[in-house]
Scaffold this active site. Structure first.
Site, PDB file in Angstrom:
ATOM      1  N   LYS A  93     108.069  66.298  41.839  1.00  0.00           N
ATOM      2  CA  LYS A  93     108.769  67.264  40.987  1.00  0.00           C
ATOM      3  C   LYS A  93     107.904  67.721  39.812  1.00  0.00           C
ATOM      4  O   LYS A  93     107.900  68.899  39.453  1.00  0.00           O
ATOM      5  CB  LYS A  93     110.062  66.623  40.474  1.00  0.00           C
ATOM      6  CG  LYS A  93     110.988  67.550  39.713  1.00  0.00           C
ATOM      7  CD  LYS A  93     112.292  66.857  39.372  1.00  0.00           C
ATOM      8  CE  LYS A  93     113.197  67.742  38.527  1.00  0.00           C
ATOM      9  NZ  LYS A  93     113.698  68.900  39.267  1.00  0.00           N
ATOM     10  N   MET A 131     123.455  62.230  81.918  1.00  0.00           N
ATOM     11  CA  MET A 131     122.260  61.606  82.467  1.00  0.00           C
ATOM     12  C   MET A 131     122.336  60.078  82.378  1.00  0.00           C
ATOM     13  O   MET A 131     121.915  59.366  83.302  1.00  0.00           O
ATOM     14  CB  MET A 131     121.007  62.117  81.749  1.00  0.00           C
ATOM     15  CG  MET A 131     119.707  61.681  82.396  1.00  0.00           C
ATOM     16  SD  MET A 131     119.555  62.231  84.117  1.00  0.00           S
ATOM     17  CE  MET A 131     118.890  63.876  83.870  1.00  0.00           C
ATOM     18  N   GLU A 151     119.155  68.708  57.311  1.00  0.00           N
ATOM     19  CA  GLU A 151     117.696  68.814  57.327  1.00  0.00           C
ATOM     20  C   GLU A 151     117.107  68.695  58.724  1.00  0.00           C
ATOM     21  O   GLU A 151     116.075  69.308  59.025  1.00  0.00           O
ATOM     22  CB  GLU A 151     117.082  67.761  56.405  1.00  0.00           C
ATOM     23  CG  GLU A 151     117.300  68.010  54.923  1.00  0.00           C
ATOM     24  CD  GLU A 151     118.612  67.430  54.403  1.00  0.00           C
ATOM     25  OE1 GLU A 151     119.411  66.944  55.247  1.00  0.00           O
ATOM     26  OE2 GLU A 151     118.847  67.457  53.186  1.00  0.00           O
ATOM     27  N   PHE A 175     115.747  57.245  41.933  1.00  0.00           N
ATOM     28  CA  PHE A 175     116.823  57.877  42.690  1.00  0.00           C
ATOM     29  C   PHE A 175     116.259  58.880  43.708  1.00  0.00           C
ATOM     30  O   PHE A 175     115.431  59.710  43.362  1.00  0.00           O
ATOM     31  CB  PHE A 175     117.776  58.595  41.724  1.00  0.00           C
ATOM     32  CG  PHE A 175     118.885  59.340  42.414  1.00  0.00           C
ATOM     33  CD1 PHE A 175     119.871  58.656  43.112  1.00  0.00           C
ATOM     34  CD2 PHE A 175     118.927  60.723  42.383  1.00  0.00           C
ATOM     35  CE1 PHE A 175     120.892  59.345  43.753  1.00  0.00           C
ATOM     36  CE2 PHE A 175     119.936  61.425  43.030  1.00  0.00           C
ATOM     37  CZ  PHE A 175     120.928  60.732  43.723  1.00  0.00           C
ATOM     38  N   GLN A 176     116.700  58.780  44.925  1.00  0.00           N
ATOM     39  CA  GLN A 176     116.272  59.619  46.034  1.00  0.00           C
ATOM     40  C   GLN A 176     114.755  59.582  46.243  1.00  0.00           C
ATOM     41  O   GLN A 176     114.124  60.597  46.525  1.00  0.00           O
ATOM     42  CB  GLN A 176     116.769  61.058  45.866  1.00  0.00           C
ATOM     43  CG  GLN A 176     118.290  61.170  46.047  1.00  0.00           C
ATOM     44  CD  GLN A 176     118.778  62.584  46.274  1.00  0.00           C
ATOM     45  OE1 GLN A 176     118.150  63.539  45.838  1.00  0.00           O
ATOM     46  NE2 GLN A 176     119.907  62.723  46.961  1.00  0.00           N
TER      47      GLN A 176
END
Length: 564
Positions: free
Chosen positions: A162, A478, A50, A112-113
Site C-alpha cells: 500500500k 464424472m 476474485e 490485517f489482511q
C-alpha cells in the site's frame, strides 16, 4: 514527471495497451481504484469473486491471444486468486495478476489482511514480484507482461504494498526489457529439423500429435499446410482442439482417456509420432510403459523442460513451433519425396478410416430422457460450429470436446491441466469481453456451474450476452461415472438434488432462464435461449446414467478402451 505509485501503475498499463482489467477492490489497492476512477483508457470490470476475476482474465487471454490482467486486494483477495493462477499455469496462459499488500513496514507482522502471496504462488507462477519502491513499479510492470507473454506463456504475479502505491517517484517506462538468464529460444535447430523430416519420410505409419502449443504459437495454418503436404493424420489433445480443423479428413479427433478409438489406435500402432506443442501428460499416454511401443518420437516444444519429461524422445527440437513448421514445410513442399510418402502411407490412412467406421463416437437418442451428446450436437448445429465454447470440468467438458467439432483456434476454452470446476462461466465472460461480436457459450454441469455462478451478476451488470447450457443430470457426473465403473456403483456423495431451480435463479439475477425436460424440447429451448438478448441459463435435464465413452481406465494402456 513525479507521480504516485498508483498513477505510475495505471500509466504503465496504458503504455502496454491494456484495455480491460478484471478486478475487485479492497483497502490495500484503493489508491489504484482512485487513479482508475476517471481513467478512460483502461476499463475495469467489477467481478463478484476474485477467483472469477482470474478466470475471466484467463478466458480473455485464450480467446484474444492478448495478456489477461486482473487486480485484487491483499490477504483473502489475493489467496482467492490461487486456483485461477494455477489453472492458467497448467495451461500456459499469459496472465498478469496484481495483488495488494500491507505496507512494507508491516510485512511479516501478521497485519490485517496480510498473506505471503509471493511465497504461496511461487510454485504456480512463471515468475512473481514483490515491489518495494515506487520507482521500480513501471519497470516491474513492463517485465511482468514481457515474461507472461514470451517463451512458454504463463501467469506472473506482482504484489503491491500500500505504501508503494501511495509513494512518489519519477515516471520512467522502459521501452525494452533485458533480463539476465531469461532468453527463450525461438529458432528450431536446422539440423534437428532435417533429421526429423528424414525420420518421418522413412516411416509408414506416422501420426502428428498436437497440443495447445499450436494455438499459443499461432501455428494452426502452418500445421494444416504441413499435414496436407504429407497426408499426415493429426490427433489433438484437449488443449489442442481447434488447432487443426476437426472437420478435416485428416483429423482423428482427440486422443487419450476419452479420445476417439481411431486416435488411440493410431497412436498405439504408429511407427513415428510427431509431437507438436504438446507435453505427453498422463491423460494422453495412459500406461506410460505401453505408450506407442513401436514408435520413434519427435518432440517440438518451446519449453526444453517439457521434452523427455514423460516419454523418451528420439529427436528433440526446442523452438517456436511456427519457426519449426516453416522449416519443415520448406523441406517437403512440392518435392517428389512428399508425393511418394503420401502414396506410401495410403494403406495406413485406410486402416485409420476402418477404425473410424467400426468404432465411431456413438449414443442413442430416443424419445424421453435427453442424452447430453445430443444437446452438444444440437448446439453445434445451431451455431454452425462458429461459437466460442467454454466448458466447466467433468462429463460436460468431455461431451463438448467429443461432439462439437472445432475448426478454428481460440474457440475452445477449458481447464485442461488443473481441471478446475467453476472455470467455464467466468472464462466465457472474459471471452465475451474480448470478442463482443461473437457468440460465446459455456457448456456446464449442474455441479460445476454452482462453483462460480455468482459471476452471472457480472454478465448482467455489463450486459454480456453469454449463454450457459447446463447439462443437468442431478449428479457430479464424472465422479459418479468412476464410482459406477470402479467402485461397484456406490454413489458416495455424488448425487445432487435438483437445487437450485436454475430458471428462477437466472431470473433472480436479471438473466433469462429456459428449461427442457424431454428430447423433443431441446432444439426449441436452445433456439429461444440463443435468441434472448442477454445473459441466459438454459437448463437441460439429461440422463444421469449416460457415461462418457470411450474411456481408458487410469493407468491402463490406450488400447484397453472401454467402449459403448
Amino acid at each position: 514527471m513525479k507521480m504516485t505509485g498508483a498513477e505510475i501503475f495505471v500509466k504503465s498499463l496504458e503504455e502496454l495497451g491494456v484495455d480491460v482489467v478484471f478486478g475487485y477492490p479492497g483497502g490495500a489497492v484503493l489508491n489504484i481504484y482512485d487513479a482508475l476512477f476517471q481513467n478512460t483508457k483502461v476499463r475495469h470490470l467489477l467481478v463478484r469473486h476474485e477467483q472469477g476475476a482470474v478466470h475471466m482474465a484467463d478466458g480473455y487471454a485464450r480467446a484474444s491471444g492478448k495478456t489477461g490482467v486482473c487486480l485484487v486486494t491483499s490477504g483473502p483477495g489475493a489467496t482467492n486468486t490461487v486456483t485461477g493462477i494455477a489453472t492458467a499455469y497448467m495451461d500456459s496462459v499469459p496472465l498478469v495478476v496484481f495483488t495488494g499488500q500491507v505496507p512494507t513496514l508491516m510485512i511479516g507482522n501478521d497485519a490485517f489482511q496480510e498473506a505471503d502471496i509471493v511465497g504461496i504462488t511461487r510454485p504456480c507462477t512463471k515468475h512473481n514480484y514483490l515491489v518495494k519502491e515506487a520507482r521500480d513499479l513501471a519497470r516491474i510492470v513492463r517485465e511482468a507482461f514481457f515474461i507472461a507473454s514470451t517463451g512458454r506463456p504463463g501467469p506472473v504475479l506482482v504484489d503491491l504494498p500500500k505504501d508503494v502505491l501511495a509513494g512518489m517517484a519519477e515516471y520512467a517506462f522502459p521501452k525494452a526489457v533485458k533480463l539476465r538468464g531469461y532468453h527463450p529460444n525461438y529458432e528450431g535447430h536446422q539440423k534437428q529439423v532435417e533429421s526429423a523430416i528424414r525420420m518421418i519420410l522413412e516411416k509408414e505409419r506416422p501420426v502428428a500429435y498436437t497440443g495447445g502449443g499450436v494455438i499459443l504459437s499461432e501455428s494452426s495454418e502452418l500445421l494444416t499446410e504441413f499435414a496436407h503436404i504429407l497426408g499426415l493424420p493429426v490427433t489433438t489433445t484437449l488443449m489442442g482442439l481447434g488447432g487443426f480443423p476437426g472437420t478435416d479428413p485428416l483429423s482423428l479427433g482427440m486422443l487419450g482417456m476419452h479420445g476417439t478409438f481411431r486416435a488411440n489406435m493410431a497412436i498405439s500402432n504408429s511407427d513415428v509420432i510427431v509431437g507438436l506443442g504438446a507435453r505427453f501428460d498422463d491423460r494422453v499416454t495412459g500406461k506410460i510403459d505401453e505408450f506407442a511401443p513401436h514408435a520413434k518420437i519427435i518432440h517440438v516444444d518451446i519449453d526444453p523442460t517439457s521434452i523427455q519429461k514423460n516419454v523418451p524422445v528420439h529427436i528433440p527440437i526446442v523452438g517456436d513451433l511456427k519457426d519449426v513448421l516453416k522449416k519443415m514445410i520448406t523441406l517437403v513442399k512440392g518435392t517428389k519425396e512428399a508425393a511418394k510418402f503420401r502414396k506410401k502411407i495410403a494403406p495406413w490412412r485406410e486402416q485409420i478410416e476402418s477404425w473410424k467406421a467400426t468404432h465411431p463416437l456413438a449414443y442413442k437418442q430416443g424419445k424421453g430422457k435427453i442424452k447430453p451428446q445430443y444437446v452438444v450436437e444440437e448446439v453445434y448445429r445451431l451455431t454452425k460450429g462458429k461459437a466460442v465454447i467454454a466448458t466447466e470440468v467433468g462429463q460436460n467438458q468431455m461431451f463438448a470436446a467429443q461432439y462439437y467439432l472445432f475448426d478454428k483456434p481460440r474457440t475452445f476454452l477449458s481447464s485442461g491441466g488443473l481441471g478446475t470446476m467453476g472455470y467455464g462461466l467466468p472464462a466465457a465472460i472474459g471471452a465475451q469481453v474480448a470478442l463482443p461480436d461473437r457468440q460465446v457459450i459455456d457448456i456446464a454441469g449442474d455441479g460445476s456451474i454452482q462453483m462460480n455462478i455468482q459471476e452471472l451478476a457480472t454478465a448482467v451488470q455489463y450486459r454480456l450476452p453469454v449463454k450457459v447450457v447446463i447439462l443437468n443430470n442431478g449428479t457430479l457426473g464424472m465422479v459418479r461415472q468412476w464410482q459406477e465403473l470402479f467402485f461397484q456403483g456406490k454413489y458416495s456423495q455424488t448425487c445432487l438434488p435438483q437445487i437450485p431451480d436454475f430458471v428462477r435463479l437466472a431470473e433472480a439475477y436479471g438473466a433469462y432462464g429456459f428449461r427442457a425436460t424431454k428430447s423433443e424440447e431441446v432444439t426449441r429451448v436452445l433456439e429461444k435461449g440463443f435468441a434472448a438478448p442477454g445473459p441466459t441459463l438454459i437448463d437441460i435435464l439429461t440422463d444421469p446414467n449416460e457415461m462418457v465413452y470411450p474411456m481408458v481406465p487410469a493407468g491402463a494402456p490406450l488400447t484397453k478402451m472401454l467402449l459403448v
